[in-house]
Design a protein around this motif. Sequence first.
Motif, PDB file in Angstrom:
ATOM      1  N   LEU A   1      18.484 -17.431 -15.117  1.00  0.00           N
ATOM      2  CA  LEU A   1      17.859 -17.776 -16.388  1.00  0.00           C
ATOM      3  C   LEU A   1      17.141 -16.576 -16.976  1.00  0.00           C
ATOM      4  CD1 LEU A   1      16.401 -21.139 -15.137  1.00  0.00           C
ATOM      5  CD2 LEU A   1      18.304 -20.853 -16.703  1.00  0.00           C
ATOM      6  N   HIS A   2      17.862 -15.531 -17.225  1.00  0.00           N
ATOM      7  CA  HIS A   2      17.196 -14.364 -17.800  1.00  0.00           C
ATOM      8  C   HIS A   2      18.148 -13.625 -18.721  1.00  0.00           C
ATOM      9  CE1 HIS A   2      19.426 -12.119 -14.811  1.00  0.00           C
ATOM     10  NE2 HIS A   2      18.809 -12.731 -13.848  1.00  0.00           N
ATOM     11  N   ASP A   3      17.677 -13.344 -19.884  1.00  0.00           N
ATOM     12  CA  ASP A   3      18.488 -12.652 -20.879  1.00  0.00           C
ATOM     13  C   ASP A   3      17.608 -11.797 -21.773  1.00  0.00           C
ATOM     14  OD1 ASP A   3      20.966 -13.577 -20.159  1.00  0.00           O
ATOM     15  OD2 ASP A   3      20.925 -15.276 -21.513  1.00  0.00           O
ATOM     16  N   THR A   4      16.913 -10.889 -21.164  1.00  0.00           N
ATOM     17  CA  THR A   4      16.045  -9.977 -21.924  1.00  0.00           C
ATOM     18  C   THR A   4      16.811  -9.237 -22.998  1.00  0.00           C
ATOM     19  OG1 THR A   4      14.657  -9.614 -20.026  1.00  0.00           O
ATOM     20  CG2 THR A   4      14.710  -7.836 -21.637  1.00  0.00           C
ATOM     21  N   ILE A   5      16.160  -8.976 -24.128  1.00  0.00           N
ATOM     22  CA  ILE A   5      16.788  -8.041 -25.061  1.00  0.00           C
ATOM     23  C   ILE A   5      16.195  -6.649 -24.889  1.00  0.00           C
ATOM     24  CG2 ILE A   5      15.326  -8.749 -27.047  1.00  0.00           C
ATOM     25  CD1 ILE A   5      18.146  -8.030 -28.618  1.00  0.00           C
TER      26      ILE A   5
ATOM     27  N   SER B   1      10.662 -13.100 -22.007  1.00  0.00           N
ATOM     28  CA  SER B   1       9.698 -14.022 -21.394  1.00  0.00           C
ATOM     29  C   SER B   1       9.801 -13.908 -19.871  1.00  0.00           C
ATOM     30  CB  SER B   1       9.955 -15.461 -21.855  1.00  0.00           C
ATOM     31  OG  SER B   1      11.300 -15.814 -21.662  1.00  0.00           O
ATOM     32  N   GLY B   2      10.655 -13.015 -19.427  1.00  0.00           N
ATOM     33  CA  GLY B   2      10.733 -12.696 -17.999  1.00  0.00           C
ATOM     34  C   GLY B   2      11.487 -13.758 -17.213  1.00  0.00           C
ATOM     35  N   MET B   3      11.403 -13.622 -15.949  1.00  0.00           N
ATOM     36  CA  MET B   3      12.098 -14.551 -15.058  1.00  0.00           C
ATOM     37  C   MET B   3      11.538 -15.967 -15.257  1.00  0.00           C
ATOM     38  SD  MET B   3      11.985 -14.539 -10.959  1.00  0.00           S
ATOM     39  CE  MET B   3      12.556 -12.892 -10.721  1.00  0.00           C
ATOM     40  N   ALA B   4      12.427 -16.909 -15.481  1.00  0.00           N
ATOM     41  CA  ALA B   4      11.982 -18.283 -15.700  1.00  0.00           C
ATOM     42  C   ALA B   4      11.257 -18.808 -14.464  1.00  0.00           C
ATOM     43  CB  ALA B   4      13.189 -19.163 -15.991  1.00  0.00           C
TER      44      ALA B   4
ATOM     45  N   GLY C   1       1.268 -14.649 -13.672  1.00  0.00           N
ATOM     46  CA  GLY C   1       0.774 -13.274 -13.500  1.00  0.00           C
ATOM     47  C   GLY C   1       1.857 -12.285 -13.129  1.00  0.00           C
ATOM     48  N   ARG C   2       3.047 -12.790 -12.818  1.00  0.00           N
ATOM     49  CA  ARG C   2       4.137 -11.877 -12.466  1.00  0.00           C
ATOM     50  C   ARG C   2       4.528 -11.031 -13.692  1.00  0.00           C
ATOM     51  NH1 ARG C   2       9.704 -11.055 -14.422  1.00  0.00           N
ATOM     52  NH2 ARG C   2      10.932 -10.272 -12.699  1.00  0.00           N
ATOM     53  N   VAL C   3       4.684  -9.747 -13.460  1.00  0.00           N
ATOM     54  CA  VAL C   3       5.154  -8.839 -14.511  1.00  0.00           C
ATOM     55  C   VAL C   3       6.475  -8.251 -14.041  1.00  0.00           C
ATOM     56  CG1 VAL C   3       4.686  -6.631 -15.669  1.00  0.00           C
ATOM     57  CG2 VAL C   3       2.845  -8.311 -15.386  1.00  0.00           C
ATOM     58  N   GLY C   4       7.441  -8.230 -14.922  1.00  0.00           N
ATOM     59  CA  GLY C   4       8.753  -7.694 -14.561  1.00  0.00           C
ATOM     60  C   GLY C   4       8.903  -6.237 -14.961  1.00  0.00           C
ATOM     61  N   ASP C   5      10.131  -5.827 -15.077  1.00  0.00           N
ATOM     62  CA  ASP C   5      10.434  -4.438 -15.445  1.00  0.00           C
ATOM     63  C   ASP C   5      10.307  -4.175 -16.950  1.00  0.00           C
ATOM     64  OD1 ASP C   5      12.622  -6.275 -15.766  1.00  0.00           O
ATOM     65  OD2 ASP C   5      13.893  -4.554 -16.225  1.00  0.00           O
ATOM     66  N   SER C   6      10.452  -5.247 -17.732  1.00  0.00           N
ATOM     67  CA  SER C   6      10.641  -5.052 -19.178  1.00  0.00           C
ATOM     68  C   SER C   6       9.496  -4.334 -19.885  1.00  0.00           C
ATOM     69  CB  SER C   6      10.923  -6.392 -19.850  1.00  0.00           C
ATOM     70  OG  SER C   6      11.992  -7.026 -19.203  1.00  0.00           O
ATOM     71  N   PRO C   7       8.225  -4.500 -19.461  1.00  0.00           N
ATOM     72  CA  PRO C   7       7.175  -3.764 -20.158  1.00  0.00           C
ATOM     73  C   PRO C   7       6.841  -2.428 -19.495  1.00  0.00           C
ATOM     74  CG  PRO C   7       6.172  -5.348 -18.702  1.00  0.00           C
ATOM     75  CD  PRO C   7       7.665  -5.458 -18.490  1.00  0.00           C
TER      76      PRO C   7
ATOM     77  N   ALA D   1      17.203  -1.981 -19.744  1.00  0.00           N
ATOM     78  CA  ALA D   1      17.662  -2.792 -18.614  1.00  0.00           C
ATOM     79  C   ALA D   1      17.455  -4.274 -18.861  1.00  0.00           C
ATOM     80  CB  ALA D   1      16.893  -2.390 -17.357  1.00  0.00           C
ATOM     81  N   THR D   2      18.275  -5.060 -18.209  1.00  0.00           N
ATOM     82  CA  THR D   2      18.104  -6.508 -18.171  1.00  0.00           C
ATOM     83  C   THR D   2      18.474  -6.964 -16.760  1.00  0.00           C
ATOM     84  OG1 THR D   2      18.804  -8.597 -19.164  1.00  0.00           O
ATOM     85  CG2 THR D   2      20.459  -6.870 -19.058  1.00  0.00           C
ATOM     86  N   GLY D   3      18.029  -8.144 -16.402  1.00  0.00           N
ATOM     87  CA  GLY D   3      18.368  -8.639 -15.076  1.00  0.00           C
ATOM     88  C   GLY D   3      17.145  -8.766 -14.193  1.00  0.00           C
ATOM     89  N   LEU D   4      17.380  -8.745 -12.914  1.00  0.00           N
ATOM     90  CA  LEU D   4      16.292  -8.992 -11.961  1.00  0.00           C
ATOM     91  C   LEU D   4      15.310  -7.826 -11.950  1.00  0.00           C
ATOM     92  CD1 LEU D   4      15.142 -10.908  -9.854  1.00  0.00           C
ATOM     93  CD2 LEU D   4      16.596  -9.794  -8.148  1.00  0.00           C
ATOM     94  N   GLY D   5      14.165  -8.057 -12.587  1.00  0.00           N
ATOM     95  CA  GLY D   5      13.204  -6.988 -12.836  1.00  0.00           C
ATOM     96  C   GLY D   5      12.691  -6.299 -11.591  1.00  0.00           C
ATOM     97  N   GLU D   6      12.531  -7.049 -10.528  1.00  0.00           N
ATOM     98  CA  GLU D   6      12.001  -6.448  -9.300  1.00  0.00           C
ATOM     99  C   GLU D   6      12.909  -5.304  -8.835  1.00  0.00           C
ATOM    100  OE1 GLU D   6      11.704  -9.525 -10.130  1.00  0.00           O
ATOM    101  OE2 GLU D   6       9.607 -10.002  -9.771  1.00  0.00           O
TER     102      GLU D   6
HETATM  103  C1  SD4 Z   1      12.464  -9.674 -15.836  1.00  0.00           C
HETATM  104  N1  SD4 Z   1      14.200  -8.164 -16.520  1.00  0.00           N
HETATM  105  O1  SD4 Z   1      11.415 -10.172 -16.195  1.00  0.00           O
HETATM  106  C2  SD4 Z   1      13.486  -9.355 -16.886  1.00  0.00           C
HETATM  107  C3  SD4 Z   1      14.348 -10.533 -17.074  1.00  0.00           C
HETATM  108  C4  SD4 Z   1      15.644 -10.214 -17.687  1.00  0.00           C
HETATM  109  O2  SD4 Z   1      17.679 -10.655 -18.417  1.00  0.00           O
HETATM  110  O3  SD4 Z   1      16.011  -9.171 -17.950  1.00  0.00           O
HETATM  111  N2  SD4 Z   1      16.479 -11.012 -17.948  1.00  0.00           N
HETATM  112  O4  SD4 Z   1      12.759  -9.478 -14.672  1.00  0.00           O
END
Ligand code: SD4
Length: 344
Positions: free
Chosen positions: A203-207, A225-228, A233-239, A256-261
């Motif tokens: 459930l992730h589709d970052t732009i 909105s990050g990982m659903a 408090g979790r922060v991903g890669d996007s910022p 990048a998009t996907g699993l932020g960790e």
């Molecule tokens: C994250 N990278 O919060 C984001 C989620 C995401 O496509 O990219 N989804 O981990």
Amino acid sequence: MPTTIGIGFGIGELKSYSMKTRRDFISKMALGTVAAGLSLPACNEDKAAANVPAEGQIPLAISTWPFGTRANEEAWKILSEGGKALDAVEQGVRVIEADPSNQSVGYGGLPDRDGHVTLDACIMDSTGNCGSVAALEHIKHPISVARRVMERTPHVILVGEGALDFALTEGFPKENLLTPEAKARWEKWVKTAEYKPRVNAELHDTIGMLAIDKDGNISGACTTSGMAFKMHGRVGDSPIIGAGLYVDNEVGGAAATGLGEEVLKSLSTFLVVELMRNGATPQQACEQALDRIIKRNGGKADFQVGLIAVNKAGVAGGAGIQAGFSYALYQNGENSVHKAKNLV
Ligand code: SD4
């Protein structure tokens, strides 16, 4: 002893001389690559793999995922009138942030496991300036708050309450971002998920978006909105600059998009830009950066990470670990979705 000091200085000087020489060499090489990119077609393998245009051309806008076409459309209005890449990426991603039907970015995004919609975003311009917000609630356009952080504060990142306070001071309206649809999905999730965040969220589709304007200046934006149903408090890669987004105006940019960790552990977009600096095409750089992630996971990466990149000449590329990643590219007057090459 004077001799030791003399030697020490000598080595120091030698080191700084060779560093400088190497830097000059690398930047010349990068420029050489850029120049080559303007006139030479990308290698056939790249072309076949990712269906990227054979030659670079600017201006351009590129965004992650097929919904990126709508962001590109907005960005193109600015780019085609000679506007700046920075404005193009901000306005482009705002379209997706405002769309309640998109449940992974901005308004309408799926909440964390406690039911809060918390947003992450960052922006970077051609001068190397950047701004970012993380775990921001109640503000529909985190990308514009990130831009204000960049332009109106001495800082790069603001988080949580502090980011919200800043946004409100800047006049952004406080809004409820949890739509009835997103709330319903969260309520359903709560019933069965035992309150455990899923590590491999589909459930992730970052732009993530990059643009090059008519002057050849590059900027990028990333918002999510990050990982659903993540932990509160979790922060991903996007910022995080260098993880979700990186731009170096001499070389190119990546998002990048996907699993932020996983992106955070490798600083993948910084890596992509550095690989391009050392001569890789955008396509090769994306693939090599993903290879790094796969290798670090012992060759078994059962999660998704997607990367997009452009170089200074306007050559684009993109790749995903798993099948299914695609990106939208607006170039040569055409806005189209490209299926990215997958590595596993
Ligand atoms: C994250 N990278 O919060 C984001 C989620 C995401 O496509 O990219 N989804 O981990």
